[in-house]
Design a protein around this motif. Structure first.
Motif, short mmCIF file in Angstrom:
data_model
loop_
_atom_site.label_atom_id
_atom_site.label_comp_id
_atom_site.label_asym_id
_atom_site.label_seq_id
_atom_site.Cartn_x
_atom_site.Cartn_y
_atom_site.Cartn_z
N TRP A 553 0.79 -1.10 0.10
CA TRP A 553 -0.12 0.05 -0.09
C TRP A 553 0.83 1.17 -0.18
N HIS A 555 1.01 4.09 1.38
CA HIS A 555 0.56 4.41 2.78
C HIS A 555 0.51 6.05 2.78
N MET A 565 -1.75 0.21 7.19
CA MET A 565 -2.19 -0.26 5.83
C MET A 565 -1.73 -1.90 5.66
#
Length: 752
Positions: A553, A555, A565
């Motif tokens: 991710w 993030h 995440m």
């Protein structure tokens, strides 16, 4: 309309801050009280969704919750209903502008540093193609002026590059066979072998299986601009890449379009990549929004189940896999690649751009990345205005009635206001028709919005993470570009193609977004960049190919930490705690070089009390945690009201089962069969590395927390452990379980 509201409370990540709210022509500004110099600025185009909740006697305020396109979440609490309504209606009036000319870019006054530069002409297509060798070292390609007035193809740039062997007369006939007249045009020449990436739109095959001799001649000329070198292992197998799923491409034949019939292109092979359309991508991002939607009123982590169900990482991985296929075909097999999707301005731009970043280190510099965005996205007609929805829709502004209804239950006054706004907007659009203000209704509909450019930036982030020393720019460079994609502070991303920008005379009326990055270039330099690694720009060492399964991710873009995440969530085969325990177990085994052998299961006498307690604890804990979370999500007052009930319930469970709630921690390796679960009585409980199973010997002695082996083998946790133990997982990649393997329709070849 209202300009200022005093005594407002802003809530962000659960933190309540009193202050004053100011509504300027183009920004919402919140200033803290007492004055501390801190301000929060929100430009109106970046607001994706605004929800107004009515005044509640229980909470003592009326709330205005705002979700931004850059994943900032804010909530403003007003002490009276009048101010709340006034701010809501003012925001809607200022955000939902009728024409592009009313956006912030045409009123923005840059600072002194930006006034010293003008980057509207930073991209010179002729110089860029000459850098690749067109007209100099490469004689098989030429620049054509057939689209000089945008009459040949309104969505293409003035400068097109085609094979020297194809005259303009053939181009005119070939254009009739390609959607929107978007014929194959050159994007990139690989300096190692002069193999190319060309892009176009889908052919107009239709149900009658139409064909075009001119189009076939055109593509054959592209694929014969180079010959196979007399080297070991070189085998030229030119590729036509259809980015769509097979079923989507076939379905287009009913609309008069479709995909190439390879009986007519026997000099090439075709693959489908299975990349979904804009509607699937939009829904995927909406689910990510749902997972993060309470980020204003609570500091809790996002809903990890929704993050997984969004499929966002799977889509990123699928796009990466397609670009890798293209890059390897060019670099290793000395082949040409022709890529298209439907109209050739969404998935086509993603794939072509990523493949060029893999192959050419120039595009891994700041200047090169700007050239890439200009060439593949802006010049070739990615529909930024339509995909980004700069002219916000009134549907994004929602009032929740006293009874909890939405839209249909809005007040009569608000309905009247909406009707007046819609009528005014329609009148303004009609008045501006035929003027020089460019398109008047782009973005007014949410139907065609999609995070296509966002996905591309996310893919580049994955490259930065995997190759941190091969890029001149850092992650913040991409994040600021994502912000200005929606801020409408600059004119670069406000239109759908080059012709619209020229007709709107945007270069004389607004600033270019590259002004922002050029004057701040030092702020975006990657300190880990090692340019010497790519000095041999005509050699194999300059090429990079990422791992498409090593996806994380982004993030920072979502305003979260990596831990928030990246916790594993595997729907269908176990809980988050189960998956996490399995990964931790395998990592410890690999670190200690232990063979993966089955450990004996614990044997104990089943007791009804144990099974009853497990059920009671799980149900009670889950219910209380969910209740407390929802209470806290409303306001601090709700959380305070819920606290005594949570405490009393916890005390009851502790007194009823004192031994079970206080299980001792041990230092032995965890069992691979049953992970322990932290108590969920607190809404802030989460999974940590220490939340692993008790050893078999300890569990066998605690009959109150064990069940019969036969029953245990049927539990979901055991199934998850067995499935995960069989996966080939890198201990350092313990959070990469959200995407395993290719998508269903990746690389399905259509042979001769």
């Amino acid at each position: 309309m209202i300009n200022q509201v005093d005594d407002v409370e802003m809530v962000r990540r659960g933190v309540h801050t009193p202050g004053t709210l100011h509504l300027t022509t183009h920004h919402l500004i919140f200033r803290e009280d007492p004055p501390s110099g801190k301000e929060v600025w929100v430009c109106y185009p970046i607001m994706a969704y605004v929800e107004r909740r009515p005044f509640s006697a229980f909470t003592g305020f009326s709330a205005l919750r705002i979700r931004c396109r850059d994943f900032a979440f804010l909530s403003f609490n007003f002490k009276n209903e009048r101010d709340s309504k006034a701010v809501f209606e003012t925001l809607m009036a200022l955000a939902c502008v009728p024409i592009v000319d009313h956006l912030y870019a045409f009123y923005y006054h840059p600072g002194s540093a930006e006034r010293t530069v003008n980057t509207w002409n930073i991209y010179d297509p002729v110089k860029e193609f000459q850098r690749m060798g067109v007209g100099t070292t490469v004689k098989s390609w030429r620049i054509t002026t057939i689209n000089e007035n945008y009459q040949f193809c309104p969505t293409y740039p003035r400068v097109l590059v085609v094979p020297t062997a194809v005259p303009d007369s053939v181009l005119s006939y070939a254009a009739r066979y390609r959607s929107k007249a978007r014929i194959p045009t050159l994007s990139y020449i690989h300096p190692l072998n002069n193999c190319t990436i060309t892009r176009c739109a889908q052919p107009l095959v239709g149900l009658k299986q139409n064909r075009s001799a001119q189009d076939e001649r055109f593509i054959h000329a592209i694929f014969t601009t180079t010959t196979v070198p007399n080297t070991y292992g070189a085998s030229q197998e030119n590729l036509i890449v259809d980015a769509r799923p097979t079923t989507n491409a076939i379905a287009q034949t009913a609309l008069g379009a479709g995909s190439e019939n390879m009986e007519n292109y026997k000099f090439a092979r075709k693959v489908y990549l299975g990349i979904d359309n804009i509607h699937v991508m939009r829904e995927s991002l909406n689910k990510v929004y749902e997972a993060l939607k309470d980020s204003d009123i609570t500091p809790l982590p996002p809903n990890r189940e929704l993050l997984y169900k969004s499929g966002w990482l799977k889509h990123i991985s699928t796009v990466m896999e397609g670009a890798i296929l293209m890059g390897k075909r060019i670099h290793y097999y000395h082949s040409h690649v022709l890529v298209h999707c439907s109209d050739g301005w969404d998935r086509t731009a993603q794939l072509s751009s990523l493949a060029q970043i893999f192959l050419d280190p120039y595009f891994r510099t700041i200047d090169g990345f700007i050239m890439l965005v200009e060439k593949e996205w802006l010049a070739c007609g990615h529909r930024f205005a339509e995909r980004c929805g700069h002219l916000s829709s009134e549907k994004s502004f929602v009032q929740v009635s006293d009874k909890g209804g939405i839209n249909g239950s809005q007040s009569t006054a608000h309905q009247a206001f909406s009707n007046v706004m819609s009528a005014a907007k329609s009148a303004a659009e009609k008045a501006s028709a035929g003027g020089g203000g460019g398109p008047s209704s782009h973005g007014a509909s949410l139907k065609y919005t999609a995070p296509i450019f966002h996905q591309f930036l996310d893919c580049v982030y994955q490259l930065l993470r995997q190759f941190p020393d091969r890029f001149e720019y850092q992650e913040r460079f991409l994040r600021r570009m994502l912000y200005h994609l929606y801020s409408c502070q600059y004119g670069t991303f406000l239109y759908n193609n080059e012709q619209e920008r020229v007709d709107a005379n945007v270069s004389e009326r607004a600033q270019s977004v590259w002004d922002y990055f050029v004057v701040r270039k030092k702020e975006f330099i990657n300190p880990r960049y090692v340019p010497d690694l790519d000095r041999g720009d005509r050699g194999a060492d300059a090429v990079i190919f990422p791992d498409p399964k090593n996806i994380r991710w982004w993030h920072e873009a979502f305003g979260r930490t990596e831990e928030e995440m990246s916790v594993v969530s595997l729907t269908g085969i176990g809980s988050t705690a189960t998956a996490h325990a399995a990964v931790q177990y395998q990592r410890r085994r690999q670190q200690h070089h232990q063979p993966q052998l089955q450990q004996p299961r614990p044997r104990s006498t089943p007791t009804s009390q144990a099974y009853t307690y497990d059920s009671l604890r799980d149900v009670a804990s889950s219910t209380l945690s969910s209740w407390a979370s929802s209470m806290a999500a409303s306001s601090n007052a709700w959380a305070n009201a819920a606290s005594p009930y949570i405490a009393s319930s916890s005390a009851y469970l502790s007194s009823a089962y004192p031994d079970a709630l206080e299980q001792p921690r041990v230092s032995e390796p965890p069992s691979p069969y049953r992970p322990s679960h932290k108590s969920a009585l607190s809404p802030t409980s989460s999974v940590s590395d220490s939340d692993v199973s008790l050893p078999a010997s300890s569990r066998a002695s605690q009959s109150a927390t064990t069940i019969d082996d036969r029953e245990f083998e049927d539990t979901q946790e055991n199934e998850a452990i067995e499935k995960l133990a069989g996966m080939s997982l890198d201990p350092l990649d313990s959070y990469s379980l959200t995407h395993q393997g290719n998508s269903d329709e990746v690389y399905i070849p259509e042979t001769q």
